[in-house]
Design a protein around this motif. Structure first.
Motif, PDB file in Angstrom:
ATOM      1  N   HIS A  36    -102.396  17.013   6.311  1.00 32.48           N
ATOM      2  CA  HIS A  36    -103.838  17.093   6.519  1.00 32.48           C
ATOM      3  C   HIS A  36    -104.161  16.974   8.017  1.00 32.48           C
ATOM      4  O   HIS A  36    -104.945  17.741   8.569  1.00 32.48           O
ATOM      5  CB  HIS A  36    -104.506  15.975   5.729  1.00 32.48           C
ATOM      6  N   ARG A  37    -103.511  16.024   8.657  1.00 31.58           N
ATOM      7  CA  ARG A  37    -103.743  15.784  10.083  1.00 31.58           C
ATOM      8  C   ARG A  37    -103.257  16.975  10.917  1.00 31.58           C
ATOM      9  O   ARG A  37    -103.949  17.438  11.830  1.00 31.58           O
ATOM     10  CB  ARG A  37    -103.008  14.494  10.474  1.00 31.58           C
ATOM     11  N   GLY A  40    -105.329  20.079  10.465  1.00 32.18           N
ATOM     12  CA  GLY A  40    -106.595  19.885  11.165  1.00 32.18           C
ATOM     13  C   GLY A  40    -106.485  20.090  12.666  1.00 32.18           C
ATOM     14  O   GLY A  40    -107.368  20.669  13.291  1.00 32.18           O
ATOM     15  N   THR A  41    -105.382  19.635  13.260  1.00 33.12           N
ATOM     16  CA  THR A  41    -105.276  19.717  14.720  1.00 33.12           C
ATOM     17  C   THR A  41    -104.496  20.940  15.176  1.00 33.12           C
ATOM     18  O   THR A  41    -104.718  21.436  16.268  1.00 33.12           O
ATOM     19  CB  THR A  41    -104.581  18.466  15.303  1.00 33.12           C
ATOM     20  N   ASP A  95    -122.470  16.294   1.014  1.00 32.43           N
ATOM     21  CA  ASP A  95    -122.957  17.124   2.112  1.00 32.43           C
ATOM     22  C   ASP A  95    -124.476  17.155   2.078  1.00 32.43           C
ATOM     23  O   ASP A  95    -125.075  17.495   1.055  1.00 32.43           O
ATOM     24  CB  ASP A  95    -122.374  18.531   1.966  1.00 32.43           C
ATOM     25  N   VAL A 102    -117.864  17.010  -0.358  1.00 31.73           N
ATOM     26  CA  VAL A 102    -116.952  17.654   0.593  1.00 31.73           C
ATOM     27  C   VAL A 102    -116.021  16.603   1.195  1.00 31.73           C
ATOM     28  O   VAL A 102    -116.329  15.412   1.180  1.00 31.73           O
ATOM     29  CB  VAL A 102    -117.735  18.362   1.728  1.00 31.73           C
ATOM     30  N   PRO A 103    -114.883  17.051   1.740  1.00 30.66           N
ATOM     31  CA  PRO A 103    -114.004  16.087   2.405  1.00 30.66           C
ATOM     32  C   PRO A 103    -114.716  15.488   3.609  1.00 30.66           C
ATOM     33  O   PRO A 103    -115.539  16.150   4.245  1.00 30.66           O
ATOM     34  CB  PRO A 103    -112.826  16.950   2.866  1.00 30.66           C
ATOM     35  N   PRO A 104    -114.440  14.225   3.936  1.00 35.30           N
ATOM     36  CA  PRO A 104    -115.079  13.590   5.090  1.00 35.30           C
ATOM     37  C   PRO A 104    -114.657  14.284   6.372  1.00 35.30           C
ATOM     38  O   PRO A 104    -113.542  14.781   6.475  1.00 35.30           O
ATOM     39  CB  PRO A 104    -114.564  12.155   5.038  1.00 35.30           C
ATOM     40  N   THR A 105    -115.557  14.342   7.346  1.00 36.16           N
ATOM     41  CA  THR A 105    -115.202  14.974   8.621  1.00 36.16           C
ATOM     42  C   THR A 105    -114.308  14.056   9.449  1.00 36.16           C
ATOM     43  O   THR A 105    -113.486  14.513  10.212  1.00 36.16           O
ATOM     44  CB  THR A 105    -116.466  15.325   9.432  1.00 36.16           C
ATOM     45  N   GLU A 106    -114.485  12.759   9.291  1.00 38.21           N
ATOM     46  CA  GLU A 106    -113.598  11.819   9.973  1.00 38.21           C
ATOM     47  C   GLU A 106    -112.254  11.790   9.254  1.00 38.21           C
ATOM     48  O   GLU A 106    -112.217  11.829   8.025  1.00 38.21           O
ATOM     49  CB  GLU A 106    -114.183  10.402   9.939  1.00 38.21           C
ATOM     50  N   PRO A 107    -111.157  11.725   9.997  1.00 33.45           N
ATOM     51  CA  PRO A 107    -109.851  11.625   9.330  1.00 33.45           C
ATOM     52  C   PRO A 107    -109.768  10.348   8.497  1.00 33.45           C
ATOM     53  O   PRO A 107    -110.303   9.312   8.881  1.00 33.45           O
ATOM     54  CB  PRO A 107    -108.850  11.580  10.485  1.00 33.45           C
TER      55      PRO A 107
END
Ligand SMILES: [Zn+2]
Ligand SMILES: [Zn+2]
Length: 132
Positions: A36-37, A40-41, A95, A102-107
Motif C-alpha cells: 500500500h505504501r 502510493g509513493t 467521503d 473511501v480509504p483514508p488519505t492519511e497512511p
C-alpha cells in the motif's frame, strides 16, 4: 551488486532505490501495508516487483508467495490490494462529497505481524472472506 529490482526502479524514478522511495521494509511492517505504501509513493511497477522486494527483505524462504497470490487472482502488486486483501472496513472514512466510504488519505500505520510472516496485519481482510 545491482539487482533487477533496483534497475527497474531506477528506470522509473531515476533515483536510487531506498533514499527517495523509503522502500526499506519498516520493522514489523506487513506485506499488505508495505505494498500500500509503495504503490502510493512509487506506483505499481507491474508483476510482483514490490512483493518480491518485501520477500527478499523479510521472508526469503517464502518462495511460494507469488504463486499463492496468483492463485488468489492477482497478477501484479496493486491487484493484491484489490483481489486478495482489502483495507479493513473499519478503517474506511466517509467521503464528504460522495458520501461513500473511501480509504483514508492519511497512511494507516501497520498493525504489525510476526517477523517473517507474509500474512497481512489486521488493517486488511481477505477478499474471499468478504464474499457474501
Ligand atoms: Zn498493478
Ligand atoms: Zn500492516
Amino acid at each position: 551488486m545491482p539487482s533487477a529490482l533496483s534497475n527497474v526502479v531506477h528506470i522509473v524514478t531515476r533515483q536510487p532505490l531506498d533514499e527517495r522511495l523509503g522502500s526499506a521494509v519498516r520493522p514489523g511492517e506487513c506485506l499488505a501495508c508495505f505494498l500500500h505504501r509503495m504503490i502510493g509513493t512509487a506506483q505499481c511497477l507491474g508483476e510482483f516487483t514490490w512483493t518480491e522486494h518485501y520477500r527478499h527483505m523479510r521472508s526469503p524462504r517464502a518462495v511460494a508467495l507469488e504463486r499463492r497470490l496468483r492463485a488468489a487472482g492477482a497478477t501484479c502488486d496493486c491487484d493484491v490490494l484489490d483481489r486478495v486483501w482489502r483495507l479493513n472496513g473499519a478503517l474506511l472514512v466517509r467521503d464528504a462529497v460522495t458520501d461513500g466510504l473511501v480509504p483514508p488519505t492519511e497512511p494507516v500505520p501497520c498493525a504489525a505481524t510476526r517477523p517473517r510472516s507474509t500474512r497481512p496485519c489486521t488493517n486488511w481482510v481477505a477478499v474471499r472472506d468478504l464474499a457474501p
